[in-house]
Design a protein around this motif. Structure first.
Motif, PDB file in Angstrom:
ATOM      1  N   HIS A  70     -46.039  -4.881  54.077  1.00  0.00           N
ATOM      2  CA  HIS A  70     -44.887  -5.678  54.478  1.00  0.00           C
ATOM      3  C   HIS A  70     -43.627  -4.817  54.365  1.00  0.00           C
ATOM      4  O   HIS A  70     -43.409  -4.151  53.341  1.00  0.00           O
ATOM      5  CB  HIS A  70     -44.753  -6.919  53.589  1.00  0.00           C
ATOM      6  N   LEU A 198     -41.881 -20.239  55.797  1.00  0.00           N
ATOM      7  CA  LEU A 198     -42.739 -19.053  55.894  1.00  0.00           C
ATOM      8  C   LEU A 198     -43.902 -19.132  54.916  1.00  0.00           C
ATOM      9  O   LEU A 198     -45.013 -18.675  55.224  1.00  0.00           O
ATOM     10  CB  LEU A 198     -41.916 -17.794  55.636  1.00  0.00           C
ATOM     11  N   ARG A 199     -43.709 -19.729  53.751  1.00  0.00           N
ATOM     12  CA  ARG A 199     -44.830 -19.924  52.828  1.00  0.00           C
ATOM     13  C   ARG A 199     -45.828 -20.923  53.400  1.00  0.00           C
ATOM     14  O   ARG A 199     -47.048 -20.758  53.237  1.00  0.00           O
ATOM     15  CB  ARG A 199     -44.303 -20.394  51.456  1.00  0.00           C
ATOM     16  N   ARG A 202     -47.829 -18.989  55.888  1.00  0.00           N
ATOM     17  CA  ARG A 202     -48.844 -18.156  55.230  1.00  0.00           C
ATOM     18  C   ARG A 202     -50.031 -19.009  54.773  1.00  0.00           C
ATOM     19  O   ARG A 202     -51.194 -18.615  54.905  1.00  0.00           O
ATOM     20  CB  ARG A 202     -48.220 -17.429  54.038  1.00  0.00           C
ATOM     21  N   ARG A 203     -49.724 -20.186  54.245  1.00  0.00           N
ATOM     22  CA  ARG A 203     -50.776 -21.078  53.736  1.00  0.00           C
ATOM     23  C   ARG A 203     -51.707 -21.539  54.861  1.00  0.00           C
ATOM     24  O   ARG A 203     -52.945 -21.498  54.715  1.00  0.00           O
ATOM     25  CB  ARG A 203     -50.125 -22.275  53.058  1.00  0.00           C
ATOM     26  N   ALA A 206     -53.813 -18.673  56.309  1.00  0.00           N
ATOM     27  CA  ALA A 206     -54.955 -18.379  55.422  1.00  0.00           C
ATOM     28  C   ALA A 206     -56.026 -19.447  55.536  1.00  0.00           C
ATOM     29  O   ALA A 206     -57.227 -19.156  55.418  1.00  0.00           O
ATOM     30  CB  ALA A 206     -54.458 -18.276  53.982  1.00  0.00           C
ATOM     31  N   LYS A 211     -54.362 -13.391  57.945  1.00  0.00           N
ATOM     32  CA  LYS A 211     -53.582 -12.774  56.861  1.00  0.00           C
ATOM     33  C   LYS A 211     -52.605 -11.787  57.501  1.00  0.00           C
ATOM     34  O   LYS A 211     -52.854 -10.585  57.529  1.00  0.00           O
ATOM     35  CB  LYS A 211     -54.498 -12.072  55.863  1.00  0.00           C
ATOM     36  N   THR A 213     -49.360  -9.393  58.497  1.00  0.00           N
ATOM     37  CA  THR A 213     -48.397  -8.475  57.900  1.00  0.00           C
ATOM     38  C   THR A 213     -47.010  -8.874  58.375  1.00  0.00           C
ATOM     39  O   THR A 213     -46.801  -9.138  59.558  1.00  0.00           O
ATOM     40  CB  THR A 213     -48.692  -7.024  58.321  1.00  0.00           C
ATOM     41  N   PHE A 214     -46.040  -8.898  57.465  1.00  0.00           N
ATOM     42  CA  PHE A 214     -44.675  -9.292  57.808  1.00  0.00           C
ATOM     43  C   PHE A 214     -43.815  -8.051  58.040  1.00  0.00           C
ATOM     44  O   PHE A 214     -43.822  -7.122  57.229  1.00  0.00           O
ATOM     45  CB  PHE A 214     -44.056 -10.151  56.702  1.00  0.00           C
ATOM     46  N   VAL A 232     -39.974 -14.064  52.087  1.00  0.00           N
ATOM     47  CA  VAL A 232     -41.369 -14.145  52.528  1.00  0.00           C
ATOM     48  C   VAL A 232     -42.303 -14.559  51.401  1.00  0.00           C
ATOM     49  O   VAL A 232     -43.342 -15.171  51.631  1.00  0.00           O
ATOM     50  CB  VAL A 232     -41.802 -12.782  53.127  1.00  0.00           C
ATOM     51  N   VAL A 234     -43.682 -12.301  49.222  1.00  0.00           N
ATOM     52  CA  VAL A 234     -44.567 -11.185  48.907  1.00  0.00           C
ATOM     53  C   VAL A 234     -43.708  -9.932  48.752  1.00  0.00           C
ATOM     54  O   VAL A 234     -42.596  -9.867  49.287  1.00  0.00           O
ATOM     55  CB  VAL A 234     -45.624 -10.953  50.021  1.00  0.00           C
ATOM     56  N   LEU A 453     -48.231 -20.332  45.572  1.00  0.00           N
ATOM     57  CA  LEU A 453     -47.551 -19.825  46.764  1.00  0.00           C
ATOM     58  C   LEU A 453     -46.094 -20.241  46.800  1.00  0.00           C
ATOM     59  O   LEU A 453     -45.235 -19.514  47.310  1.00  0.00           O
ATOM     60  CB  LEU A 453     -48.283 -20.352  48.009  1.00  0.00           C
TER      61      LEU A 453
END
Length: 780
Positions: A70, A198-199, A202-203, A206, A211, A213-214, A232, A234, A453
């Motif tokens: 990232h 954004l979380r 991601r959730r 997944a 998965k 890359t940001f 983000v 991460v 998360l």
């Protein structure tokens, strides 16, 4: 005003209105070889567009992203950040015909600009498409099923894509990259909301096996790695060394001249809008491609209209090469103006900060900035719009008749040679976290594993939401208990935009956000649209429609409003003798009550007409302190100086609160008064500018001694005599930074701190406190 290399540029810089000239030297660029992993088709397309090799920072960021790390690319305006993410994204899409990518921008114009750029690579298998509020319904199904590079904004992601994630399952399963452009725009409460969007992304990715890359792109900021990581969720690596070439830039500070007035009348300066229009006129006449940034939508229309009129008087037809640009235009109108500017059909454009973000405006020679935009980050972002591709550039900051602007044009060290501000956001804010957890639960039940998360406060938040009956705990997780989706407004715009419709034809001219409609579209208001003047016949708030007719009146309109603050309840307080410190709920009421008609040219007030518009009420949380009049006088502040002393203390306190609470000063409001009816004493209020509160006032109350101590020290340590932006002036003051009394502010805060030092102050809470009952009650 000419190009920097032209001798005709000298009259501008020798004008008596110029208070300072800052010359920024040219910088050579550093190119490197194309990465070995880069797709030959993408490299060939870049070479065909004149990019022989990438800049070193582009290649560094692209390689990190290609390796799955990232990364945030935080370099200057015009440094080619786009290629830093286009190279790995397009390479991946070509190498893996099943892969997908998502691009998120804070503004529709930016996404449309990137669509043009990606389509320009000529890679048919990528199938890029914008997915936003302007996308036709019939196109949306095709985009979901076939587009591999979707360009959207956080609002559409929040309202459309994530709630309908089942229909996006294939796209999310194959999601390889998420590009977040202009990520410095996500600040304050808005940025905190976007962090959780954004979380949620991601959730759900997944959940389907993706998965991504940001890759983030940002203007220069105080700490881009930390900001991007908080956004983000991460760890993110920052690339900050700008290796692109930069032409020499001449940055002038401009103070409009004083007007001649009759003897005995106070002197006033020529308006910044008129000065900007004159400079834009001169630029267009000389063939200098210029962008003028104006703080308000109305101001942008006025500058464009005055410039066109002056140009047509000098050279008939030349006015057609100038336009206005602002939010509220129809999609087709915005795209046409952008096209004309890019092709050179337009030589001048008066725009709000809608064009501050990275729309690729190649070939501009100069930028005019009408009024300090509020932060050094915005100032440099706007100034950087000129001088692309290594060409020399001119930037001019035209001061408004305001103490803050006046200070800046006479104290250039406050602007030049100082770092830009850090982008502030706080995903742990419980007033943001709670509603966002509701959104996540409505998309799919929240499991215990999911909570990590959303941060350390998530467990306490779901417990509070469960107690409030908003979520229901079951063995498989927490479930949303209501039928509809949670009503969470990311930007806090206050409702649906108002449509502006021409009465005689039914033609939709544009829109105005609900929060501005009372000021801009009240009955009788003069409304400017692309240089054409309309008068509002009727504002129907229920149907969100304003009916207008075309007219050329010889007057302008100026709405007048009143703001009041009343205390609803007190949650907690500290009795410190002559000083009181309070935390509680307040109602902040604003109502547009009348408007003035003023003669064009002279500004003479023709009349004042009443309006019958409903008040707007914000119930929020505030911290406030009171000081008895006797204690004020004992501190050396005389009654005539009470308003200025309290006002200055209020400004400084708002400016220093981000040290204690992770907030942005634009998230906070304030009010000071020499005698408030609810407190019956001199009072300073600082309140959260968001319905139900945002946690900032609570943090201020918990850290009152440290917060007000830092405020007092900042004012006292400042070397100015009467107050400046570094201590007591505010870029968002509705009273024009008047009155302000700097010594009085120090004396008031000394009195407050002395009294609080012997009182039982509240203990500072953890920066991420548990969700309070009041916060839970404010949730949807």
């Amino acid at each position: 005003m000419q190009r920097v290399t032209s001798t005709a540029h000298r009259p501008l810089l020798s004008s008596p209105s110029v208070t300072h000239i800052e010359r920024l030297p040219a910088r050579a660029g550093t190119r490197v070889s194309w990465p070995a992993w880069a797709s030959p088709a993408v490299v060939a397309a870049c070479r065909a567009r004149g990019i022989s090799e990438p800049w070193a920072h582009q290649a560094a960021a692209a390689s990190l992203a290609f390796d799955g790390e990232h990364v945030v690319l935080a370099t200057g305006t015009g440094s080619g950040k786009s290629l830093g993410y286009q190279l790995p994204v397009l390479t991946r899409l070509l190498d893996d015909p099943r892969a997908t990518a998502l691009y998120i921008a804070p503004a529709k114009a930016l996404a449309a600009d990137q669509l043009r750029a990606v389509a320009g690579f000529g890679l048919p298998d990528v199938r890029p498409a914008t997915y936003d509020g302007d996308t036709a319904r019939e196109e949306r199904d095709w985009i979901r099923q076939h587009s591999r590079f979707v360009l959207t904004n956080p609002d559409m992601l929040h309202h459309g894509m994530l709630p309908g994630h089942e229909r996006w399952a294939t796209f999310l399963r194959r999601l390889s990259y998420v590009v977040i452009d202009e990520c410095h725009a996500y600040r304050g409460v808005f940025g905190s909301h976007v962090a959780h969007v954004l979380r949620r992304l991601r959730r759900l990715a997944a959940r389907y096996g993706g998965k991504p890359t940001f890759i983030l792109a940002s203007a220069t900021s105080g700490d881009p790695a930390d900001t991007a990581s908080r956004l983000v969720g991460v760890p993110v690596t920052a690339i900050t060394e700008d290796t692109s070439p930069r032409g020499a830039t001449t940055f002038a500070l401009w103070e409009p001249p004083l007007l001649e007035v009759d003897e005995g009348l106070p002197q006033v300066r020529r308006s910044a809008l008129r000065e900007t229009a004159d400079l834009l006129t001169d630029a267009v006449v000389s063939g200098t491609r210029t962008l003028a940034f104006i703080r308000s939508r109305r101001g942008a229309e006025v500058v464009a209209a005055v410039t066109r009129r002056q140009l047509d008087e000098a050279v008939p037809g030349l006015g057609d090469r100038v336009a206005a640009y602002r939010a509220g235009y129809l999609k087709e109108d915005r795209r046409e103006i952008e096209r004309q500017l890019l092709t050179g059909e337009l030589l001048g454009l008066a725009s709000t900060n809608a064009l501050e973000l990275g729309v690729d405006l190649v070939g501009l020679d100069a930028v005019l900035i009408c009024g300090y935009p509020g932060t050094r980050a915005s100032l440099w972002q706007q100034a950087g719009r000129a001088g692309r591709a290594g060409e020399p550039a001119t930037a001019v900051l035209i001061a408004r008749d305001d103490p803050l602007d006046t200070y800046l044009v006479h104290h250039p060290s406050a602007l030049f040679g100082r770092p830009v501000e850090a982008t502030v956001l706080d995903p742990g804010n419980p007033y943001v976290l709670g509603p966002q957890l509701c959104c996540a639960a409505s998309e799919a039940p929240l499991s215990t594993a999911d909570l990590a998360l959303f941060g350390s406060g998530a467990q306490a938040a779901v417990d509070g939401l469960s107690e409030a009956g908003v979520l229901r705990r079951r063995p498989t997780g927490w479930y949303w208990t209501h039928k509809g989706r949670p009503d969470v407004d990311l930007r806090g715009t206050g409702g649906a935009p108002v449509q502006v419709v021409e009465s005689s034809t039914g033609r939709l001219l544009g829109t105005v956000d609900a929060g501005s409609s009372h000021v801009m579209l009240h009955t009788g208001a003069v409304y400017l649209h692309q240089g054409v003047t309309f008068v509002v016949d009727d504002l129907d708030l229920e149907d969100a429609v304003a009916l207008v007719h075309q007219e050329e009146p010889d007057w302008s309109t100026h709405a007048r409003d009143v703001t009041d603050l009343s205390v609803v309840s007190v949650r907690s307080y500290v009795d410190a003798g002559p000083v009181g410190l309070f935390l509680g709920e307040v109602d902040v009421t604003n109502q547009v009550v009348s408007y003035q008609r003023r003669r064009l040219g002279s500004g003479e007030v023709i009349d004042t007409r009443p309006l019958d518009l409903p008040p707007r009420e914000l119930r929020t949380v505030a911290v406030w302190f009171t000081v008895s009049p006797r204690a004020m006088e004992a501190a050396g502040v005389e009654p005539p100086d009470f308003p200025g002393a309290l006002h200055a203390a209020e400004h400084a306190a708002i400016g220093l609160l981000p040290l204690m609470a992770t907030c942005d000063r634009w998230d906070i409001g304030g009010l000071s008064t020499a005698n408030h009816p609810d407190t019956e004493a001199p009072t300073v209020f600082v309140y959260d500018g968001h319905p139900g509160g945002a946690g900032f006032a609570e943090r201020a109350y918990e850290t009152a001694a440290a917060w007000l101590g830092a405020t007092r020290d900042a004012i006292a340590a400042c070397g100015c005599e009467t107050g400046c932006p570094s201590c007591v002036q505010s870029p968002k003051c509705g009273n024009g930074n008047n009155p302000l009394h700097k010594p009085g502010a120090v004396a008031v805060l000394d009195a407050v701190l002395a009294a609080l030092s012997v009182a039982a102050l509240p203990v500072a809470a953890d920066p991420s406190p548990d969700l309070s009952p009041q916060a839970a009650a404010a949730l949807p």
